[in-house]
Design a protein around this motif. Structure first.
Motif, short mmCIF file in Angstrom:
data_model
loop_
_atom_site.label_atom_id
_atom_site.label_comp_id
_atom_site.label_asym_id
_atom_site.label_seq_id
_atom_site.Cartn_x
_atom_site.Cartn_y
_atom_site.Cartn_z
N GLN A 137 0.83 -1.20 0.00
CA GLN A 137 0.00 0.00 0.00
C GLN A 137 0.87 1.25 0.00
O GLN A 137 0.59 2.21 -0.72
N GLU A 138 1.94 1.24 0.78
CA GLU A 138 2.86 2.38 0.82
C GLU A 138 3.52 2.60 -0.54
O GLU A 138 3.66 3.74 -0.99
N ILE A 139 3.91 1.51 -1.18
CA ILE A 139 4.52 1.61 -2.51
C ILE A 139 3.53 2.20 -3.50
O ILE A 139 3.85 3.11 -4.26
N HIS A 140 2.32 1.67 -3.48
CA HIS A 140 1.28 2.18 -4.38
C HIS A 140 1.04 3.67 -4.13
O HIS A 140 1.00 4.47 -5.07
N ASP A 141 0.91 4.04 -2.87
CA ASP A 141 0.66 5.44 -2.53
C ASP A 141 1.80 6.34 -2.98
O ASP A 141 1.57 7.45 -3.47
N LYS A 142 3.03 5.86 -2.81
CA LYS A 142 4.19 6.65 -3.23
C LYS A 142 4.19 6.84 -4.74
O LYS A 142 4.45 7.95 -5.23
N CYS A 143 3.88 5.80 -5.48
CA CYS A 143 3.82 5.91 -6.94
C CYS A 143 2.68 6.84 -7.36
O CYS A 143 2.82 7.62 -8.30
N GLN A 144 1.57 6.78 -6.65
CA GLN A 144 0.43 7.66 -6.96
C GLN A 144 0.73 9.12 -6.61
O GLN A 144 0.19 10.03 -7.22
N ALA A 145 1.58 9.35 -5.62
CA ALA A 145 1.88 10.71 -5.18
C ALA A 145 2.79 11.44 -6.17
O ALA A 145 2.83 12.67 -6.17
N ASP A 146 3.49 10.71 -7.00
CA ASP A 146 4.38 11.32 -7.99
C ASP A 146 3.60 11.59 -9.27
O ASP A 146 3.05 10.66 -9.87
#
Length: 133
Positions: A27-36
């Motif tokens: 989830q953290e990885i997904h969120d980080k990718c979505q934040a960029d």
């Protein structure tokens, strides 16, 4: 308004508490990718990868996740040992793990297409661990 915010916080906290450590990491990885902005993609496109295989935003997002989880190296090359290890988290049959690595971990024209195809192939075989968010 405050009540809705508090309710949302409680729901998020409850969901976070129910996730395994690996799911939290994903989830953290997904969120980080979505934040960029370079790797952000509308969730609807992600839920239908096969129809969006050539979408550059989908490819950028999937490559971001694939690199972050270790399936692909920083240069975009597949990391077969990590792929095998991650598949083994949800598939106990060693023969099936080997088959999935051979069928799914295939270099395509670009690292982005490699990432999308890897996720689609694994999903086709019921290995949805990598992209449920």
């Amino acid at each position: 308004m405050k009540t809705a915010f508090v309710f949302a916080c409680v729901v998020v906290a409850a969901l976070a508490a129910s996730l395994s450590e690996e799911e939290k990491k994903l989830q953290e990885i997904h969120d980080k990718c979505q934040a960029d902005p370079a790797t952000y993609v509308d969730h609807e496109l992600l839920h239908n990868l096969s129809a969006n295989i050539d979408n550059p935003k989908v490819g950028a997002h999937m490559l971001c996740e694939s690199k972050a989880v270790g399936l692909q190296k920083p240069n975009g090359e597949l990391d077969l040992n990590v792929i095998k290890q991650k598949i083994s988290l949800t598939v106990s049959d060693k023969a099936k793990v080997e088959r999935l690595v051979k069928e799914c971990a295939v270099k395509k024209q670009t690292p982005e297409k490699t990432a999308v195809n890897l996720f689609m192939c694994l999903d086709k075989d019921g290995v949805t661990y990598f992209h449920e968010f």
